[in-house]
Scaffold this motif. Structure first.
Motif, PDB file in Angstrom:
ATOM      1  N   LEU A  89       0.857  -1.189   0.000  1.00 31.65           N
ATOM      2  CA  LEU A  89       0.000   0.000   0.000  1.00 31.65           C
ATOM      3  C   LEU A  89       0.891   1.236   0.000  1.00 31.65           C
ATOM      4  N   PHE A  90       0.695   2.107  -0.977  1.00 31.20           N
ATOM      5  CA  PHE A  90       1.470   3.352  -1.061  1.00 31.20           C
ATOM      6  C   PHE A  90       0.614   4.505  -0.549  1.00 31.20           C
ATOM      7  N   LEU A  91       1.166   5.198   0.423  1.00 28.73           N
ATOM      8  CA  LEU A  91       0.464   6.340   1.017  1.00 28.73           C
ATOM      9  C   LEU A  91       1.196   7.622   0.681  1.00 28.73           C
ATOM     10  N   ALA A  92       0.477   8.626   0.233  1.00 27.29           N
ATOM     11  CA  ALA A  92       1.035   9.979   0.287  1.00 27.29           C
ATOM     12  C   ALA A  92       1.092  10.304   1.778  1.00 27.29           C
ATOM     13  N   HIS A 163     -10.405   1.625   5.118  1.00 25.69           N
ATOM     14  CA  HIS A 163      -8.946   1.528   4.987  1.00 25.69           C
ATOM     15  C   HIS A 163      -8.233   2.309   6.096  1.00 25.69           C
ATOM     16  N   ARG A 164      -8.820   3.429   6.511  1.00 25.16           N
ATOM     17  CA  ARG A 164      -8.231   4.210   7.620  1.00 25.16           C
ATOM     18  C   ARG A 164      -8.176   3.355   8.877  1.00 25.16           C
ATOM     19  N   ASP A 165      -9.286   2.650   9.154  1.00 26.55           N
ATOM     20  CA  ASP A 165      -9.339   1.837  10.377  1.00 26.55           C
ATOM     21  C   ASP A 165      -8.441   0.608  10.259  1.00 26.55           C
ATOM     22  N   LEU A 166      -8.445  -0.003   9.072  1.00 31.37           N
ATOM     23  CA  LEU A 166      -7.664  -1.232   8.855  1.00 31.37           C
ATOM     24  C   LEU A 166      -6.166  -0.977   9.024  1.00 31.37           C
ATOM     25  N   PHE A 167      -5.703   0.167   8.504  1.00 22.52           N
ATOM     26  CA  PHE A 167      -4.252   0.433   8.507  1.00 22.52           C
ATOM     27  C   PHE A 167      -3.842   1.507   9.505  1.00 22.52           C
ATOM     28  N   LYS A 168      -4.811   1.953  10.317  1.00 23.10           N
ATOM     29  CA  LYS A 168      -4.549   2.985  11.330  1.00 23.10           C
ATOM     30  C   LYS A 168      -3.927   4.224  10.676  1.00 23.10           C
ATOM     31  N   LEU A 169      -4.554   4.708   9.641  1.00 26.29           N
ATOM     32  CA  LEU A 169      -3.990   5.839   8.895  1.00 26.29           C
ATOM     33  C   LEU A 169      -4.221   7.145   9.649  1.00 26.29           C
TER      34      LEU A 169
END
Ligand SMILES: Cc1cc2nc3c(=O)[nH]c(=O)nc-3n(C[C@H](O)[C@H](O)[C@H](O)COP(=O)(O)O)c2cc1C
Length: 271
Positions: A89-92, A163-169
């Motif tokens: 997963l690529f995050l800015a 996705h925020r919750d899954l990856f703790k973004l």
């Protein structure tokens, strides 16, 4: 370009050969990728150009099968995601720099120095997205050169809350793309690269050039023949424009993507 051009350039230049032979891979062998290969790909990825050498991105390796299973549903129901041996997963990411700014006392410093006191904003986000995507494409080419196929998943921009919750973004991140990687099956390997629009419609000299209707028609001629074959109608559409409008532009997943991206932008803005 014709097949001869591909073969000639590929034989002349190994790097161009890797680029020209790449195609999205959606079926993978159940073969483990050696840690050394992964490490080489990541090492090459981190050498990608990056704005101001700030590295405004993060990469999350998705190891848990349960997380892959969730992504296979949340990213517009694409089961092959769950079967990909390596998922990145690529995050800015402006969070890391913003945390460092705070740690360094940049707020007081900026006030004393008469500099603007501000949070990451739209321009910072777009720049970070550039960084993340350039890193992702570097990973794609590095992987390809190691015999690994890959496929982007743009649908990672959908269902932000999941996705925020899954990856703790944290707040100043943006999930810009997902990469599925693995050794391609024989059939995937044998597949020819997909064709592209002719360069005359894509590459302009000096200034932008709006295409005339006759040029637009010519641009889509081959795709029209390929998609419609001998049919007058497909899915109620009579041309490629109508077909893509229905299947992509006005499709449910695109509507969800726009909703989800708005939610991410709101989070960046509401500081
Ligand atoms: C930003 C981006 C998002 C994409 N998202 C998906 C996706 O969600 N699912 C998928 O199967 N392919 C996805 N792709 C792959 C494209 O469908 C593929 O690159 C395109 O059809 C051209 O084919 P090729 O990569 O084999 O040359 C994506 C590609 C890009 C660059």
């Amino acid at each position: 370009m014709d097949a001869c051009w591909y073969a000639r350039i590929g034989a002349m230049n190994e790097t161009l050969g890797v680029i020209l032979n790449r195609k999205s891979t959606r079926q993978f062998l159940a073969k483990t990728i050696p840690e050394e290969t992964k490490s080489d790909v990541i090492g090459a990825t981190l050498q990608a150009p990056t704005a101001g050498n700030l590295m405004l991105y993060s990469i999350i390796e998705v190891n848990e099968q349960a997380a892959k299973d969730t992504l296979a549903v949340s990213c517009d129901h694409q089961p092959f995601i769950a079967r990909a041996p390596w998922v990145l997963l690529f995050l800015a990411d402006y969070q890391r720099w913003f945390d460092y700014f705070e740690f360094c006392g940049t707020g007081d410093f900026a006030r004393r120095a008469g500099l603007p006191v501000r949070n990451p904003a739209e321009g910072d986000l777009v720049l970070a997205c550039c960084d993340a995507l350039i890193a992702a494409q570097t990973a794609v080419i590095a992987a390809e050169s190691c015999g690994l196929g890959s496929c982007y998943i743009g649908d990672i921009m959908e269902n932000y809350e999941t996705h925020r919750d899954l990856f703790k973004l944290p707040r100043y991140t943006f999930p810009i793309c997902l990469l599925c990687l693995g050794y391609p099956t024989k059939a995937q390997k044998a597949r020819r690269p997909t064709s592209r629009f002719d360069r005359e419609f894509i590459v302009f000299q000096d200034t932008y050039r709006r295409l005339a209707e006759s040029e637009l028609e010519k641009m889509f001629e081959k795709e029209q023949a390929r998609a419609f074959k001998n049919r007058d109608e497909l899915d109620g559409a009579v041309n490629v424009g109508q077909l893509i409008y229905r299947r992509k532009f006005a499709a449910g997943f695109t509507m969800e993507m726009n909703r989800s991206v708005k939610a991410i932008l709101k989070q960046w803005e509401d500081g």
